[in-house]
Design a protein around this motif. Structure first.
Motif, PDB file in Angstrom:
ATOM      1  N   ASN A 175       3.946  22.861 -13.195  1.00 50.19           N
ATOM      2  CA  ASN A 175       4.903  22.305 -14.167  1.00 50.19           C
ATOM      3  C   ASN A 175       6.175  23.153 -14.109  1.00 50.19           C
ATOM      4  O   ASN A 175       6.107  24.363 -14.304  1.00 50.19           O
ATOM      5  N   GLY A 230       8.180  23.853 -16.124  1.00 46.43           N
ATOM      6  CA  GLY A 230       8.370  24.623 -17.359  1.00 46.43           C
ATOM      7  C   GLY A 230       7.406  25.810 -17.482  1.00 46.43           C
ATOM      8  O   GLY A 230       7.550  26.629 -18.385  1.00 46.43           O
ATOM      9  N   SER A 231       6.423  25.927 -16.554  1.00 48.11           N
ATOM     10  CA  SER A 231       5.432  27.014 -16.660  1.00 48.11           C
ATOM     11  C   SER A 231       6.026  28.342 -16.199  1.00 48.11           C
ATOM     12  O   SER A 231       6.870  28.379 -15.307  1.00 48.11           O
ATOM     13  N   ASN A 234      10.054  24.749 -10.345  1.00 47.01           N
ATOM     14  CA  ASN A 234      11.357  24.744 -11.014  1.00 47.01           C
ATOM     15  C   ASN A 234      12.485  25.030 -10.026  1.00 47.01           C
ATOM     16  O   ASN A 234      13.555  24.399 -10.076  1.00 47.01           O
ATOM     17  N   GLN A 285      13.211  19.175 -22.130  1.00 48.46           N
ATOM     18  CA  GLN A 285      13.525  19.355 -20.704  1.00 48.46           C
ATOM     19  C   GLN A 285      14.892  18.725 -20.396  1.00 48.46           C
ATOM     20  O   GLN A 285      15.412  17.920 -21.166  1.00 48.46           O
ATOM     21  N   THR A 342       8.041  16.130 -18.767  1.00 46.15           N
ATOM     22  CA  THR A 342       7.931  17.020 -17.604  1.00 46.15           C
ATOM     23  C   THR A 342       8.658  16.410 -16.408  1.00 46.15           C
ATOM     24  O   THR A 342       8.429  15.239 -16.060  1.00 46.15           O
ATOM     25  N   GLN A 343       9.521  17.210 -15.807  1.00 50.49           N
ATOM     26  CA  GLN A 343      10.304  16.699 -14.677  1.00 50.49           C
ATOM     27  C   GLN A 343       9.390  16.370 -13.500  1.00 50.49           C
ATOM     28  O   GLN A 343       8.434  17.095 -13.237  1.00 50.49           O
TER      29      GLN A 343
END
Ligand code: PLP
Length: 380
Positions: A31, A33-34, A43, A231, A239-240
């Protein structure tokens, strides 16, 4: 198969499929964002992709948002802007020949008390600019919404003239542009277009379905449509998707590389078909100066759907009215608004090209049209 329905959708290229497959690798599937290294890798790849898409579109990274499709981009831009900027004015100016993604947002806003002014369009599909100036002069116009290339006729918007009028008469009016059918076919440099918000769709440029892009110029404030984890700078939560972003990047890179050669190829196919079809008493409905990727033609003696299915027998695929509304069997509202008589519009077929179409396919198309007239036309 001859696929002449590229304004409805296109097929993903090998390069797009390869980009998707690479983005689906385990080490990129965290993810974004992780905080752990899988998240960082995802990312980083996502941000690289965003940077390259922004550069190809002539925008800053902070101005680009990935969405699920151009319809979502239009909803976010139009409704989000009016919701956030309640004091910007009560009027919105547009035309009745916009795509339904825009028209339905405008109708929603009308129901909520906004005044939407629909400018008349000429037989060339272009909005009446004197009428635009009149509306903008009144001083209450928050937003204007136009389409760079019409999806049914290929009519090209006089964008530079529109921007000049707006900047002279009402510089604070925000400009939303639908550039879905222009992307990959005309060079688009967002900062030079003069628009403030713009939408694009991946599946129209040989990308995959499920990804769109929204441009919102820095400084323009909108209420996001999708709320959640914040996001994409809070502009579109969720989530992207690296795979979808990568598919868009690959499609856009590929389209941008040979854009002039592709245009010339499609322009010669279009010119050949215009000449051959006109000689067969079919009526060309696309304006002479339309983008060559779309050719709208009315076939004498065949209703739109009948011609569509006749062509299908020969494994040739075209559209009647735009794909999203074609199941309701209506005559094209775009053609009717542009002054095409009902009887002629009822026989209209949209032929739409991709850079991968060939002259040999166009020649085969004409042979099949001749065969259809020989076999299926009702003799008068
Ligand atoms: N705008 C135009 C001009 C279109 O042609 C289309 C699709 O047909 C859209 C918007 C909507 O695009 P999407 O299918 O990505 O929602």
């Amino acid at each position: 198969m001859i696929y002449f329905d590229n304004s409805a959708t296109t097929f993903p290229t090998e390069r797009v499929r390869a980009a998707c497959s690479a983005a689906l690798a385990d080490d990129l599937s965290g993810n974004p964002g992780s905080l752990h290294k899988l998240g960082v890798a995802a990312n980083t790849a996502y941000n690289d992709c965003l940077a390259s898409v922004s550069r190809l579109l002539g925008a800053k990274q902070t101005e680009i948002v990935f969405t699920s499709c151009a319809t979502e981009s239009a909803n976010t831009a139009i409704r989000g802007f009016m919701s956030r900027n309640k004091r910007a004015g009560n009027t919105i100016v547009s035309t009745r020949t916009e795509h339904k993604a825009t028209l339905e947002c405008l109708s929603y806003l009308e129901k909520n008390g906004y005044n939407v002014v629909y400018l008349p369009v000429g037989s060339d599909g272009k909005p009446d600019l004197a009428a635009l100036e009149e509306v903008l002069t009144k001083g209450d116009c928050a937003l204007m919404c136009f389409t760079l290339v019409n999806n049914e006729t290929g009519s090209i918007l006089p964008n530079d003239e529109i921007v000049k009028i707006k900047n002279r008469v009402s510089p604070s009016t925000v400009y939303y542009l639908d550039a879905v059918q222009a992307l990959g076919k005309m060079r688009i440099d967002l900062h030079k277009t003069g628009c403030d918000m713009c939408s694009f769709s991946g599946h129209k440029i040989h990308g995959v379905k499920g990804v769109g892009v929204l441009y919102v110029r820095d400084g323009v404030r909108i209420d996001p449509f999708v709320l959640g984890g914040g996001q994409q700078n809070g502009m579109r939560s969720g989530t992207q998707s690296l795979v979808l972003a990568k598919s868009f990047e690959a499609a856009l890179e590929e389209a941008s590389e040979g854009i002039e050669e592709s245009y010339d190829n499609v322009a010669s196919i279009n010119a050949y078909l215009r000449k051959e079809l006109a000689a067969r008493k079919a009526m060309i409905l696309s304006p002479d100066d339309a983008l060559p990727y779309v050719l709208n033609v009315s076939f004498d003696g065949f209703e739109s759907e009948t011609m569509l299915h006749c062509l299908e027998i020969y494994d040739i695929f075209v559209s009647t009215v735009s794909a999203c509304s074609s199941k309701s069997k209506k005559v094209s509202y775009v053609l009717l608004e542009s002054g095409v008589p009902q009887k002629i519009a009822a026989n209209a077929v949209r032929i739409s090209f991709s850079r991968y179409n060939t002259m040999a396919e166009a020649e085969e198309f004409i042979k099949c049209v001749d065969d259809i007239y020989d076999k299926f036309a009702v003799r008068k």
